[in-house]
Design an enzyme around this catalytic site. Structure first.
Site, PDB file in Angstrom:
ATOM      1  CG  HIS A  23      -0.340  -0.209   2.529  1.00  0.00           C
ATOM      2  ND1 HIS A  23       0.589   0.663   3.058  1.00  0.00           N
ATOM      3  CD2 HIS A  23      -0.519  -1.176   3.479  1.00  0.00           C
ATOM      4  CE1 HIS A  23       0.956   0.263   4.255  1.00  0.00           C
ATOM      5  NE2 HIS A  23       0.321  -0.861   4.535  1.00  0.00           N
ATOM      6  CG  HIS A  26       4.184  -1.405   2.261  1.00  0.00           C
ATOM      7  ND1 HIS A  26       2.886  -1.826   2.055  1.00  0.00           N
ATOM      8  CD2 HIS A  26       4.585  -2.004   3.414  1.00  0.00           C
ATOM      9  CE1 HIS A  26       2.524  -2.657   3.021  1.00  0.00           C
ATOM     10  NE2 HIS A  26       3.531  -2.767   3.873  1.00  0.00           N
ATOM     11  CB  CYS A 132       0.926  -9.626  18.291  1.00  0.00           C
ATOM     12  SG  CYS A 132      -0.089  -8.970  16.922  1.00  0.00           S
ATOM     13  CB  CYS A 135       3.306  -7.477  15.758  1.00  0.00           C
ATOM     14  SG  CYS A 135       2.197  -6.095  16.019  1.00  0.00           S
ATOM     15  CB  CYS A 153      -1.664  -6.564  19.438  1.00  0.00           C
ATOM     16  SG  CYS A 153      -0.495  -5.574  18.472  1.00  0.00           S
ATOM     17  CG  HIS A 156      -2.170  -5.775  14.398  1.00  0.00           C
ATOM     18  ND1 HIS A 156      -0.865  -5.957  14.798  1.00  0.00           N
ATOM     19  CD2 HIS A 156      -2.139  -5.710  13.056  1.00  0.00           C
ATOM     20  CE1 HIS A 156      -0.080  -6.013  13.735  1.00  0.00           C
ATOM     21  NE2 HIS A 156      -0.824  -5.857  12.671  1.00  0.00           N
ATOM     22  CE  LYS A 309       1.656   1.444  10.944  1.00  0.00           C
ATOM     23  NZ  LYS A 309       1.367   0.319  10.039  1.00  0.00           N
ATOM     24  CE  LYS A 312      -3.196  -3.747   0.631  1.00  0.00           C
ATOM     25  NZ  LYS A 312      -3.965  -3.349  -0.546  1.00  0.00           N
TER      26      LYS A 312
END
Length: 525
Positions: A23, A26, A132, A135, A153, A156, A309, A312
């Site tokens: 995305h 990145h 997690c 992560c 987490c 997430h 943030k 996806k």
């Protein structure tokens, strides 16, 4: 006597976790790395730019199974159909692309970690605690939030799993004081300041040894002395920066020579969520092996969409082509580094990008190029007139180059681009003040008219070079329009330290019109 090659400027992105298509978060990191390495190349430096993909771990294994594929089939598909094409789309000029499933990586990882075990830095132990999968990280109490009886987490917002395993551990605690001393002596080694403060606080809070293997699944690099276990994904992944350039190879081999030329890395670009891995675990691993640590770890901020943030899993993962299909590749590259201070969080806004595209790229830069080429064609039959000098423009260009070079080399991309675009505005003001269209009405003004046109063309020559690292496609078109490729050579061979030398475009250059550098946006899309 043969002189050893100069130390290359070595820059890396994170190797991205290849569980889905990339995305714009990145892409933000990768474009930043591309701009910085292109700039250093134009400073005449040897450069090595590494990016790649992190392909091991439990999350990838589970996702592959859910998609009816083996983990290797899943990562092969994503890398070849999503990741590499995305970087080609964005005109990323990386020198290497490392995959953690490659033999060159796995063999060097096993060799490196065997050496740490032999040196006494790895020992057997038992891990019990929260993990997690999203992560791929063992979590500390401060990394968790609560929802009823569940531990979540904080990254997430998903429940962590309690893992109980007999694993291998790395003596991370032995390197707390060496790391603190390193950051005291080298404050620039972790930036920005907020990131360095976070690392120092973490180190001072009490660091425990790190579990570096997993025994409940097999998608990873096997531990060579205990084949029932695989290395913890992060311990494997961090080594990519060294395995890609020949870690542990014989000094006289190609890998050994490459390692000697590029190590240590000059800049690791990372997102702030993976700062601890890169500024604590990674340098500790290198210290244990007696290797030089990276000169700088720079943790940039997050791209936010609607306050979330880029992710996806939270449906904020906009893919680059969603934007490039509308604005073009170079506008994408320009916008994210111009609009957001590198190191801070920043929100992506379609409206803000549209406004900057129109005012800064189409009106300020693109229109200046269109006006110049049209006037040279109309008033000088497309032939650049004699070299002329405007002392104010020349002086402004010298200051612009100094400011832009200092800012971009310090990873202040916004500051560097702002300095360049201020010069662009100044040239537009020069044209507006001189009014060449009025001068052209009286043959007595021929010398002054030609002087204005030359100074404008020479300013555009400088702008093309200075913006080339940010917008290589567009600046290449402008370069050809100025006949500079024929007269001066390829644009990417033009030196930043020579760009302020006035009068490089020669008299007689054939100036040609091109399609608009930044065409009007289709507002119906």
């Amino acid at each position: 006597m043969t002189r050893a090659p100069a130390k290359a400027f070595y820059l890396t992105t994170p190797i991205y976790y290849v569980n889905n298509a990339p995305h714009i978060g990145h892409a933000y990191t990768t474009v930043a790395g591309d701009v910085l390495t292109r700039w250093h190349r134009q400073k005449g430096e040897s450069v090595w730019y590494l990016t790649g993909t992190d392909e091991h771990g439990e999350k990838i294994m589970r996702t592959a199974i859910a998609n009816g594929l083996t983990p290797q089939e899943w990562v092969d598909k994503l890398v070849e159909t999503e990741w590499k094409p995305s970087w080609r789309l964005l005109n990323i000029a990386n020198d290497d692309f490392i995959r953690t499933t490659e033999v060159r990586h796995t063999e060097r990882v096993q060799r490196f970690l065997q050496s740490l075990k032999d040196a006494g830095y790895i020992y057997a132990g038992r891990y019990e605690g929260p993990y997690c999968v999203g992560c791929e990280e063992f979590k500390l109490p401060g990394d968790l939030t609560e929802s009823g009886d569940e531990k979540l987490c904080s990254m997430h917002g998903t429940p962590v799993e309690i893992v109980k395993e007999d694993n291998w551990f790395f003596r991370l605690s032995a390197f707390v004081e060496p790391l603190l001393e390193h950051y005291r002596k080298n404050p620039d080694a972790c930036q920005p300041e907020s990131a360095r403060n976070e690392v120092l606080s973490f180190l001072k809070s009490g660091v425990t040894d790190l579990s570096i293997s997993r025994s409940t699944f097999d998608w990873g690099i096997p531990v060579p002395w205990d084949l029932k276990q695989v290395f913890y994904v992060w311990f494997d992944a961090l080594l990519n920066y060294a395995t890609a350039v020949g870690l542990g190879d014989e000094p006289t081999s190609e890998g050994g020579k490459k390692f000697a030329q590029v190590w240590p890395p000059d800049v690791h670009l990372v997102g702030k969520e993976i700062l601890r891995f890169h500024a604590v675990i990674w340098p500790a691993m290198l210290m244990a092996a007696g290797l030089a640590v990276p000169k700088k770890v720079f943790a940039h901020g997050w791209l936010l969409v609607g306050g979330e943030k880029m992710s996806k899993s939270k449906l904020t993962g906009i893919v680059p082509s969603d934007i490039t299909d509308h604005f073009g590749v170079d506008a994408f590259r320009y916008y994210f580094l111009r609009a957001i201070p590198f190191g801070s969080d920043g929100s992506f806004s379609w409206e803000d990008m549209s406004a900057r595209y129109t005012s800064e790229l189409a009106n300020d830069f693109g229109n200046l190029a269109s006006r110049l080429t049209a006037m040279v064609e109309k008033y000088c039959a497309g032939i650049l007139p004699a070299i002329s000098h405007d002392s104010e423009l020349e002086a402004a260009l010298v200051v612009t180059v100094e400011k832009a070079d200092a800012a971009i080399c310090a990873l202040d991309f916004q500051g560097g681009i702002n300095a360049i675009m201020e010069f662009c505005k100044r040239v537009n003001g020069y044209v507006t003040e001189k009014e060449p269209w009025k001068l052209a009405k009286d043959p007595a003004n021929k010398t002054e008219l030609e002087s204005v046109l030359y100074n404008t063309a020479e300013s555009l020559r400088a702008l093309a070079v200075l913006l080339n690292s940010v917008m290589p496609g567009t600046c290449g078109i402008l370069w050809q329009s100025l006949d500079a490729d024929e007269m001066l050579g390829a644009i990417d061979k033009q030196r930043i330290d020579h760009v302020a030398t006035w009068g490089q475009l020669p008299e007689g250059a054939l100036i040609t019109k091109s399609a608009p550098l930044f065409p009007r946006l289709d507002i119906s899309e």
